[in-house]
Each structure stands twice: as structure tokens, then as C-alpha cells.
Design an enzyme around this catalytic site. Structure first.
Site, short mmCIF file in Angstrom:
data_model
loop_
_atom_site.label_atom_id
_atom_site.label_comp_id
_atom_site.label_asym_id
_atom_site.label_seq_id
_atom_site.Cartn_x
_atom_site.Cartn_y
_atom_site.Cartn_z
N ASP A 212 14.90 -4.00 0.20
CA ASP A 212 14.43 -3.21 -0.56
C ASP A 212 13.43 -1.62 -0.22
OD1 ASP A 212 12.92 -4.21 -3.19
OD2 ASP A 212 11.22 -4.30 -2.53
N ASN B 253 5.90 2.64 -0.17
CA ASN B 253 6.66 2.61 1.22
C ASN B 253 6.14 1.44 2.31
OD1 ASN B 253 3.41 3.44 0.87
ND2 ASN B 253 4.24 4.74 2.31
N PRO C 221 2.83 -5.88 -7.00
CA PRO C 221 3.70 -4.56 -6.27
C PRO C 221 3.64 -3.16 -6.77
CG PRO C 221 4.71 -6.77 -6.13
CD PRO C 221 3.13 -7.04 -6.89
N LEU D 134 -17.75 -0.51 -15.01
CA LEU D 134 -18.36 0.06 -14.12
C LEU D 134 -17.34 -1.83 -12.09
CD1 LEU D 134 -21.39 0.15 -15.13
CD2 LEU D 134 -20.56 2.17 -14.45
N GLU E 53 -7.21 4.00 -1.20
CA GLU E 53 -6.11 5.34 -0.61
C GLU E 53 -5.25 5.72 -0.98
OE1 GLU E 53 -2.74 5.12 3.36
OE2 GLU E 53 -3.79 3.16 2.65
N CYS F 158 2.12 8.57 4.27
CA CYS F 158 0.69 8.73 3.61
C CYS F 158 -0.14 9.22 4.99
CB CYS F 158 0.26 7.98 2.10
SG CYS F 158 -0.64 6.60 3.24
N LYS G 228 -12.18 13.51 1.08
CA LYS G 228 -11.53 14.40 0.16
C LYS G 228 -10.49 14.12 -0.72
CE LYS G 228 -10.03 17.58 2.60
NZ LYS G 228 -9.57 19.88 3.92
N GLY H 280 -9.45 10.08 -1.10
CA GLY H 280 -9.26 8.76 -1.30
C GLY H 280 -11.17 8.42 -0.68
N GLU I 31 -9.92 0.24 4.73
CA GLU I 31 -8.99 -0.97 4.70
C GLU I 31 -9.10 -0.72 6.73
OE1 GLU I 31 -7.64 -1.83 2.66
OE2 GLU I 31 -6.29 -0.52 1.38
#
Length: 495
Positions: free
Chosen positions: A108, A168, A192, A260, A266, A300, A468, A471, A475
Site C-alpha cells: 500500500d 505514510n 484512513p 467546540l 500531530e 514527520c 509551534k 500541533g 500521542e
């Protein structure tokens, strides 16, 4: 060994992903309008599978199923120990079906199957095991007060969680959200990435087999855009957990904010790896290369920026030129491959455009610098660029490919300033033999996680996340599980 000897075909994949359908309320079903999307194997450019393309009415059905499951208590009403048993069973099934999951993820995304097996699948199993233990520890506390009352707190699940994940690391990044949300007692709707949905479909079956009741976990496949926006803004959604680009993250936060609803985000990263002259160069260079080529640079928390103390700058460039040229690139199902293709033609074109812009800006290509023509796949050479100013796009922006920029520095203060000079703050690295420097520099880096003399050491017990424009929220760790609960205070008068 030729590429063709290892090549995966659609017939090697499980039927659940080759002919992928939606998983809503415990039932496999087609999209409401019969729409489908072709999923491309990035190693060949050929169709690997066809999955349902969800409509907004499909999204509504998934949210309705999740809400009903939450409200009747079939999952939220279970004790933490009961949920723990089921999540541990899920971890066991992930390990039992490791080859199936690894092959699916490799086909994939294009990631080397060796890494998919050892990293992606193993990490997903570890995540479910870790939160299974935490599910039994979601306790409130008694609060001492001067009131004539018995005061205590409860940790309760939020309701319906929408988990939106990128292309990714489909299996790992979905598990970080889904496992924690389920452990806390929530119901989940998972969307996804449109290009890489296949492991999500396998996981739907695994969670059902583990004993997660119908409606508690639902999967809707399709492109982002309208479908993702609809889910994020849905009034019956209690929280959004998102991983993706900073630009899309801003949109997600704005849409969820209309109701709200809390968001864990992330987002993008562009981490600097600081290499001091006192570092063990052999070990440091290995760490540097792994940090920027892992997952074809589509990470990332990768290390696409290398800052080198000037006395060893030329030496480091020379070592990188030889070492990076020898990194094995090719078919991801070949056990010897280290760098596979980019996940899509779009991603390949994006990386190419950044490198061409870097050349135009005066960048010197030390090694690499262009696409590779391998059997129709979306391959890009691992590339090292020197000589760019700090304002160059390749330095300041997230390329998301196997590209490393290298800049010299003279002082510790300059290194810190350069490392912190982008809008991102997801990760950073320090390579040094000086323990005092390691503590001093890591404390001044604007990043949610800092690796010293290593890169990408991650464990479900240790939280990560951004500062910054990378995010907010975390996690992993108990911090993640807490974000899927709310605190309720109860005060019972005693007179």
C-alpha cells in the site's frame, strides 16, 4: 536478485483489502452510491486493490452506529479490565497475522517489508498491549476539602472519536489513536488516508475477531476533502484525533471548533539534527542517514536538516557522499531494500520540485538529486544538499522525502538558533559525547521530543507530539489516554 523475483501482486493480498468495503456497525458494505477508488502500488504504478469510496451518508451511518454503541454501553459500559482483555487479544491477533499486515502495508505504502514487519506491525501490537494495561488504571481520586461533603473525580470516555490518519504510517498512526480511544471506552470512526487505506480494513476485521462489539469501531474509506470535513464537523462527534499536514490541521481545528470539540493534532515537522565535533562520527553518521531515509523520508519526525559544527563539516560531507550512495533502493518486498518508493506520484513530484528549487537557489548536490526509473515505481534517490541559505524552501519547509540539507555552525548558540528557526517543532536531535551539552541543548530546543545520540527511538510509554505549528496534544503514554477522557467531579453532601 531482480525486482521481478520479489514483486507482489494483488493475488498475494487478503481478499478483505483487494476488494475493500466499508466496515459500519459490524457489517462489510459497499458505498451507498456504489463508488470505488483504485489503490495504486507505488512500487509498480499498478492497481493493487479497489476500495469503496464513502459518501457523506456513509459517514453519517458510521457516526450513528458509533453513537448508538457508545450510548447503550456495549463497550463504554464495560470495566477497564474487560476492555483490557479484548485489546490484549487484538495485540495477539496482530502478531499472529504479522505477515499479512506487513505485506499489505508494504504494498500500500511502498515501505520495505522488512521494516513493515519489524517496525510497523510490531509497534501496533505493542500499542494495543500498552493501552490494555492502562485501561485498568483509569481511576479518579478523592479530594480533601473543607466542605461537609465527600468529593471525588471520575474519568469518563468522551463518546464518538473520529480518527483521521495520513498516508505514510497507516498502521502505526491509526493504532496510536484507535487503541487509546478504545481503551478509554470510546467508540471510533476511522477515516484512513485515501491513498493508503488497506491496513485499516484488515484491522477492522482483527478488532472484530478480538471481541470489539459491532458499532464500536467503524471504517470509512475515501479521499479527504468533503468526507473528512463532514466527519470533523459532525455534531455527534465528541473528539477529533488527526495526523497530517499543518495546513489541513488548521482547517480541522477550525471545523471542530465550530462545535467546540477537542482536537489532538500531530502536524508537520522539519526536524534539525545537530552534530557536534565531539560526537562519535561513525555512529552519528549512521544515525543521520537513518533519520532522513527511513520510510523514504516520509516521516514527520524524520531528520531532514543536519547542522554540523564547522571543524568536521567537510569531513561529514565526504562521509555522507560515499555512505548515502550505497543505501539500497528498490523493490520494497526485497528483504535487502532500505529505501522503497514514494507513496504516490504526487509525492514523487513534490520531492523533485523541492530539489530542483534547491539547485536553482545555489544548493550543491553532494549525492543523489533525481528520480530513479525502477519498474514503473515512484522512486527518488536519497539526496544530500549543501550550500543553501537558511531561508531556502528546502531548509524551511517540509519536503517529506529522502532529502537532507546540511548547514555548518560555529557555536552552540548558533546551532540552537538554526534548529529553532522553522515554524515546526515536532522533533530534534543532538549528537554529542558531552553529557552536559546534551542536557543543555535539549532543554533549549523547541520540540516535543529530542533524541540524543539516536533517532526515532519510540515506545508506547513515552509521549510525543508537537509545539509551534507542529500541533498540540500528545500521542503515547498515559497522557494520550487521558486526552480521550473527561473529568467529572462528584460532591456528595454528608450532612
Amino acid at each position: 536478485m531482480t525486482i521481478q523475483e520479489f514483486r507482489t501482486t494483488a493475488s498475494d493480498l487478503p481478499d478483505a483489502v483487494v476488494n475493500g468495503r466499508l466496515f459500519i456497525n459490524g457489517v462489510w458494505r459497499e458505498a451507498s452510491d456504489g463508488g470505488t477508488t483504485a489503490i495504486i502500488n507505488p512500487a509498480t504504478g499498478e492497481v493493487a486493490a479497489t476500495v469503496a469510496a464513502s459518501t457523506t451518508s456513509d459517514a453519517d451511518a458510521a457516526v450513528a452506529a458509533a453513537k448508538a454503541a457508545f450510548e447503550d454501553g456495549r463497550w463504554s459500559g464495560l470495566s477497564g479490565r474487560e476492555r483490557s482483555r479484548i485489546l490484549n487479544k487484538a495485540a495477539q491477533l496482530i502478531r499472529e497475522r504479522a505477515e499479512e499486515l506487513a505485506l499489505t502495508e508494504s504494498t500500500d505504502v511502498g515501505k520495505p517489508i522488512t521494516f513493515a514487519r519489524a517496525v510497523d506491525v510490531a509497534t501496533a501490537a505493542d500499542q494495543y498491549e500498552y493501552v490494555a494495561a492502562l485501561a485498568q488504571q483509569l481511576d479518579g481520586s478523592v479530594r480533601e476539602t473543607p466542605l461537609h461533603a465527600h468529593a471525588f473525580t471520575r474519568r469518563e470516555p468522551l463518546g464518538v472519536v473520529v480518527a483521521i490518519t495520513p498516508f505514510n504510517f497507516p498502521l502505526i498512526l491509526s493504532s496510536t489513536k484507535i487503541a487509546a480511544a478504545l481503551a478509554a471506552g470510546n467508540s471510533v470512526v476511522h477515516k484512513p488516508a485515501g491513498d493508503t487505506p488497506l491496513s485499516a480494513l484488515l484491522m477492522a476485521g482483527i478488532l472484530a475477531d478480538a471481541g470489539v462489539p459491532a458499532g464500536v469501531f467503524n471504517v470509512v474509506t475515501g479521499s479527504g476533502g468533503t468526507l473528512g470535513d463532514h466527519l470533523v464537523a459532525h455534531p455527534d462527534v465528541s473528539k477529533v484525533a488527526f495526523t497530517g499536514s499543518t495546513d489541513v490541521g488548521r482547517k480541522v481545528a477550525a471545523l471542530a471548533g465550530q462545535n467546540l470539540r477537542p482536537v489532538t493534532a500531530e502536524l508537520g515537522g522539519n526536524a534539525a539534527n545537530i552534530l557536534f565535533a565531539d560526537a562519535d562520527l561513525d555512529k552519528a553518521i549512521g544515525t543521520v542517514i537513518g533519520a532522513f531515509v527511513f520510510n523514504s523520508g516520509q516521516f514527520c519526525m524524520g531528520g531532514p536538516r543536519l547542522l554540523v559544527e564547522r571543524p568536521v563539516y567537510e569531513t561529514v560531507l565526504g562521509i555522507l557522499k560515499d555512505a548515502v550512495a550505497g543505501v539500497p533502493v528498490g523493490d520494497p518486498t526485497n528483504p535487502g531494500t532500505v529505501v522503497g518508493p514514494m507513496a504516490s506520484r504526487k509525492q514523487l513530484d513534490k520531492v523533485s520540485s523541492y530539489v530542483e528549487a534547491a539547485k536553482a537557489a545555489g544548493g550543491e548536490i553532494i549525492v543523489g538529486g533525481g528520480p530513479l526509473d525502477l519498474d514503473g515505481g515512484f522512486y527518488y534517490q536519497p539526496t544530500v544538499i549543501a550550500g543553501l541559505g537558511n531561508d531556502a524552501a528546502a531548509v524551511q519547509e517540509e519536503i517529506f522525502g529522502p532529502v537532507l540539507t546540511v548547514q555548518p555552525f560555529d557555536t552552540e548558540e548558533e546551532a540552537i538558533a538554526l534548529a529553532n528557526s522553522t515554524e515546526y517543532g515536532l522533533a530534534s536531535g543532538v549528537q554529542t559525547s558531552n553529557i552536559s551539552r546534551a542536557h543543555r541543548v535539549s532543554s533549549k530546543l523547541d520540540a516535543g521530543i529530542v533524541w540524543v545520540n539516536s533517532w526515532a527511538l519510540l515506545d508506547p510509554a513515552v509521549p510525543f507530539g508537537g509545539v509551534k505549528n507542529s500541533g498540540w496534544g500528545r500521542e503515547y503514554g498515559p497522557e494520550a489516554l487521558e486526552s480521550y477522557t473527561r473529568t467529572k467531579s462528584v460532591i456528595i453532601a454528608t450532612d
